[in-house]
Design an enzyme around this catalytic site. Structure first.
Site, PDB file in Angstrom:
ATOM      1  N   SER A 180      88.395  43.756  14.531  1.00 53.72           N
ATOM      2  CA  SER A 180      87.532  44.010  13.121  1.00 53.72           C
ATOM      3  C   SER A 180      87.506  45.221  12.684  1.00 53.72           C
ATOM      4  O   SER A 180      87.702  46.153  13.330  1.00 53.72           O
ATOM      5  CB  SER A 180      86.362  43.014  13.379  1.00 53.72           C
ATOM      6  OG  SER A 180      85.606  43.571  14.275  1.00 53.72           O
TER       7      SER A 180
ATOM      8  N   THR B 218     100.793  55.797  31.950  1.00 57.63           N
ATOM      9  CA  THR B 218      99.643  55.324  31.278  1.00 57.63           C
ATOM     10  C   THR B 218     100.031  55.267  29.787  1.00 57.63           C
ATOM     11  O   THR B 218     100.850  55.616  29.582  1.00 57.63           O
ATOM     12  CB  THR B 218      98.386  56.089  31.630  1.00 57.63           C
ATOM     13  OG1 THR B 218      97.171  55.639  30.998  1.00 57.63           O
ATOM     14  CG2 THR B 218      98.625  57.613  30.864  1.00 57.63           C
TER      15      THR B 218
END
Lengths: 383, 383
Positions: free
Chosen positions: B383, B179
């Site tokens: 963003s 992971t």
């Protein structure tokens, strides 16, 4: 126009009371011949609804005289009693219309795991038979809607013959051989094997290449019925092109109406070593939840495109991958390309081009963005 | 405690300025030996980040003296310059610590496609080296967080030896061999091949069986470092069980902190013909967006479970499938079972049992529901 654009067909759409809302929920499409040849493709999901199991057998005979379609219940995962319901539906329609039940196809859509209200459906067939009309195509298309916001129809005119059709589908939209429910009709005079060939060729590059949410239905059905009523036997290529045109228009409408979507995304994979590679890569990009969230946010997040490509078995060199979003090559040679600020993503349609630099084959997959509205619509569907 | 629970390790976590937020973003884990054996598993995504390509080579040598980890940037899809950045990172840490760069692993996490700010990262290594401490494990675990809401650590005590670890990961969470970023440490004295065997055995049934959103990262890295500082050489089985315990606890924490999730979903597939079949079916269920929306809405929509099973190649008869949700067998023999109203889904953990009636093998896959919060978090990530 829909399924009655072609000569030799009547149709009807009525409210039989299958839906609690009282909306239209039962459609009949009747092929009045003279020829009545037919073809069909069905979901490749191994858990198939009762009407799919039934209609697969009907299509094997190469003839369809009538199609019964209902929304308000998929009749999937309903066991032997559910199959008996489909059988009774076909027998009832055949009896009303004086045709053979073995030439009567059935298609259902709605929630999985619920029996259909046969006490409403069977009288509904009688009522629908009384309303059959050569102008009934629109109402039939309305009657097969579930979460669709609009009904979907398309028509292509040949030289003295016509192909028309209707479709429903807004979710669970990742067809394995077909999409939700589609009925195409033509008054061209063609034998069943040619219908089958044209239908498979068309669905392979239309319905099979839309993947809104990666979830394959248990009920996908696409039928093509020919009446021969035009008396014209067009050439195969001309006919196949018309069938493709109608399938393409309907597939595009399905993507345009997908549940909760705010963007239609056209993914073109180019310079692949094989068409299979191109399709695998396109589908992997289409199914990447993270990328589909980014596109919803109008974020040209090309890293998520590369990450999706990297999970496939397609032939490519990671350092030779190029990605364009709305025409701006934001990734070149597996690394940063043109300025991502140049990408204008304000409009509904978004184009992604993935260049594998591994050959000359290509494919186009259509999908949708992943939105909060999709979650809302599908977390409250049963209730 | 984290990576410094075991004797022979120091660690540090600092804010190097890689993240604009000023949060901790750089961690060092140093193995002071005496043995310094190591193993690692990495993402099977074919698009691999620069630090993965580097650390794969380091692990081949069977020894790790130091791991440099940063959040705030994945250094993936950054081409040859990005690889040079990783190389420079390893050289810098090796120089500060007086170790061999070839025994210095690097792991990065954050946005794909951006170069790392080396003018901040390299001085950060000097600063972190000055803060190394046998109590630095918690700060190191904090420094590798990205969208994680909490840092993740786990410790298992053996007889005179210890295995500890830290993990980060909250999105792009469908490990192909590992992971996101995990560092495990032990003071047990074991050769590298035994570490490798224990680590692969543990990750196969822990990190490899969580699938939050079906999106595989370019940066997944799991490292296991042994110092030998306890002077104890435990038996393999005992050691492997401890490694599995730490991996299992960390994997469960990753699912519990997945982006936007409101439910942790344990999918157990039983009576499968093979373990591979069980894993394929579990993963198909886990990746079904429609089902994950339904679970978010506390809707026991078992039809979507069957629909997902039907897309796999596992051995099963559709009419012999049984499905339980939170202990209620809502589907029996492929059809309607117990009353779905009996299913209580108010709590965070949901259990789905899929009985394939095809054999005696089983597997457990963990996933999360699909929520509007997931969409919001991932549509505004760049963003």
């Amino acid at each position: 126009m829909s399924v009655t654009a072609a000569k030799g067909f009547t149709a009807a759409g009525i409210a039989a009371g299958i839906k609690d809302s009282g909306d239209l929920d039962l459609a009949l499409v009747v092929n009045q011949g003279p020829t009545r040849t037919a073809a069909g493709v069905f979901t490749s999901n191994r858990v198939k609804a009762a009407p799919v199991l039934w209609s697969e057998q009907v299509v094997k005979g190469g003839r369809i005289s009538c199609v019964v379609l209902n929304s308000g219940g998929a009749n999937a995962c309903t066991g032997a009693p559910g199959f008996q319901d489909t059988h009774a539906t076909a027998e009832k329609a055949a009896g009303e219309l004086g045709v053979d039940a073995a030439e009567t196809a059935v298609a259902s859509t709605g929630l999985i795991g619920l029996r259909l209200p046969m006490d409403r459906l069977l009288p509904g067939i009688t009522a629908a038979a009384g309303e059959l009309s050569p102008h009934g195509g629109e109402k039939a298309a309305l009657a097969i809607k579930t979460t669709d916001s609009v009904h979907k129809t398309a028509v292509v005119e040949g030289d003295g013959w016509t192909v028309g059709g209707m479709a429903k589908g807004a979710g669970m939209l990742a067809p394995g051989l077909a999409t939700m429910l589609v009925v195409l009709t033509t008054d061209a005079d063609l034998p069943a094997p040619e219908l089958d060939k044209a239908l498979r060729a068309a669905t392979r590059t239309t319905f099979d290449r839309i993947d809104s949410d990666g979830c394959m239905s248990t009920n996908d059905t696409v039928l093509l019925l020919a009446s021969g009523a035009s008396g014209v036997a067009p050439g195969y290529d001309e006919f196949a092109e018309a069938v493709h045109g109608v399938c393409d228009a309907l597939a595009r409408q399905l993507i345009g109406d997908a549940e909760g979507a705010s963007k239609d995304v056209r993914i073109e994979v180019v310079n692949a070593a094989s068409e299979d590679d191109a399709v695998e890569v396109g589908r992997s990009i289409a199914r990447n939840n993270l990328l589909m969230c980014a596109l919803h946010g109008e974020d040209p997040n090309w890293g998520r495109v590369l990450s999706a490509i990297g999970t496939t078995s397609a032939a490519f060199d990671p350092d030779a991958l190029n990605v364009a979003i709305n025409g701006v090559w934001v990734c070149r040679n597996g690394s940063v390309g043109e300025d991502r600020e140049l990408v204008d993503m304000r409009y509904r349609e978004i184009g992604i081009t993935a260049d594998l630099s591994a050959g000359a084959e290509s494919a186009v997959i259509w999908t949708n963005d992943l939105t909060a509205d999709y979650v809302h619509e599908n977390s409250a569907y049963s209730s």
